[in-house]
Design a protein around this motif. Structure first.
Motif: not given
Length: 437
Positions: A312-316, A105-108, A129-141
């Motif tokens: 952002v893909m995982g495992g990096k 997640p982009v916020n993390q 559009y790109y956030s969870t219901s808690k307002g945490e952004m998952l991807s970068f616009p």
């Protein structure tokens, strides 16, 4: 007699320092789906970032259409060769959200890297559009857009049409005049068939695509776009297709050149088409809001965003993630975002970039780029116009388009086609629910 060994030792030490990992450049792979003028913009952004510092190198790679890029990224993740950054169009959001372990997640990401990041700095219509219901952004616009109506002003003049059409009945009538004026193969058309005639059409008229706020409030949603209004609209397209007053142009956006070549004088597609239209059209053109049916109460409502975001893909490695975070900070710069908006036609992703563009008087000279912003903010969003988030949406779009194509070819009635699109789509949603749990 001591000089030669001393020089050799100095040379070896210098070589070791230069070869030290501290001086190695960390590569950041960025897979994208941008073509034409927007591909040039992507390459320039990467070059500008790479020359602004010496620790990281962003390497952009074109991977085909939006679906092709997303499918390639998912396959690469399974094979352990995923890129660091993957551009995914907006309808892939639910699929990416449910891919546990595949994304960071982009916020993390920004928090871990210690980069300044405040979701409130970005336009609410985009971040929601790109956030969870808690307002945490998952991807970068990145390249957010909306659908607009592109209009060949020279063609309207030739057909003696005084004003740009505002409603669907006006579009139908003007398209007949354009055909009579010599545009015999296409009075009007569109790219992204289901985005135009199901997704945006529904939001613009404030009618649901599906229950649960079009899936934003839960995956257990039911599709709803086989209403009398949707059937009426598709039936009209079927009737107009017979003499090319309307001419179907496919499921994706490869057909956009039909507008810039002058073949289709009225054409609905993304506002992000601006850079390509500007570089290829040899006539005066502009964009206007999508048409609507005036008898529908409250229409027009507001449009929903399209385009894509950067996942952002995982495992990096931590150092690679730091490079991605710094690149996102670089992209968020106000001046850079303002220029990106003004050159590409995509929306400014930050409030500051929008305010700067407005304060500079850019929209007064270039009102064409304010059209999607006016659509998105036309009215306060409702449950029907906040956006959509359906699982398996990439595959569902193909099913919806398949049914529309059958109707346009005279193989099904408009009602039968939309009923089948809803039924088959609901079956795919139930499949996605099981896989997402």
């Amino acid at each position: 007699m001591f000089r030669r060994p001393l020089r050799l030792a100095t040379l070896l030490a210098s070589t070791l320092v230069l070869a030290s990992p501290a001086y190695a450049v960390t590569e950041i792979q960025w897979w994208h789906a941008m073509t034409g003028g927007n591909n040039d913009i992507v390459n320039r952004l990467a070059d500008d970032f790479n020359t602004s510092q010496s620790d990281y190198k962003v390497v952009p790679s074109f991977k085909g259409s939006y679906p092709d890029t997303m499918n390639a990224g998912i396959a690469a993740f399974r094979a352990g060769t995923a890129p660091h950054i993957m551009q995914v169009f907006e309808v892939g959001t639910a699929t990416m959200m449910s891919a546990k372990g595949a994304i960071k997640p982009v916020n993390q990401l920004m928090k871990d890297a210690g980069e300044p990041f405040d979701p409130n700095n970005y336009l609410p219509a985009i971040t929601g559009y790109y956030s969870t219901s808690k307002g945490e952004m998952l991807s970068f616009p990145f390249n957010s857009s909306s659908m607009v109506m592109w209009v060949n002003l020279d063609a309207l003049k030739k057909a003696d049409i005084a004003e740009i059409p505002k409603t669907w009945p006006e579009v139908f009538e003007d398209a007949k005049k354009l055909k009579a004026a010599g545009y015999t193969t296409c009075g009007f058309s569109n790219a992204w068939a289901t985005w135009a005639h199901i997704e945006q059409f529904s939001a613009w008229h404030n009618v649901p695509i599906g229950s649960k706020a079009n899936g934003l409030d839960g995956f257990d949603t039911e599709l709803k776009f086989n209403t009398p209004l949707h059937v009426k609209h598709l039936q009209t397209l079927i009737d107009l297709q017979k003499d090319k007053t309307y001419d179907y142009s496919g499921r994706a956006n490869a057909s956009e050149s039909r507008f810039s070549s002058g073949e289709c004088p009225i054409f609905l597609t993304s506002s992000g088409y601006y850079a390509s239209a500007k570089g290829t059209a040899k006539f005066n053109f502009t964009s206007a809001p999508m048409p609507y049916y005036p008898e529908v109460a409250g229409a027009p409502q507001n449009s929903i965003i399209g385009g894509a975001s950067l996942w952002v893909m995982g495992g990096k490695k931590p150092e690679e993630y730091r490079g991605v975070a710094k690149f996102f900070t670089f992209l968020s710069d106000t001046n850079r975002q303002a220029r990106l908006h003004q050159e590409s036609g995509y929306l400014p992703i930050t409030k500051a970039a929008y305010e700067k563009t407005k304060a500079d008087g850019f929209y007064e000279k270039n009102p064409i780029l304010q059209t999607p912003l006016r659509e998105l903010t036309n009215k306060e969003p409702t449950e029907n116009s906040r956006g959509l988030r359906f699982g398996n949406m990439v595959q569902m779009r193909d099913i919806w388009a398949e049914e529309m194509e059958a109707a346009l070819a005279g193989q099904k009635t408009a009602q039968a086609a939309l009923d089948a699109a809803v039924t088959r789509g609901n079956a795919m949603l139930r499949t996605f629910e099981k896989s997402a749990k």
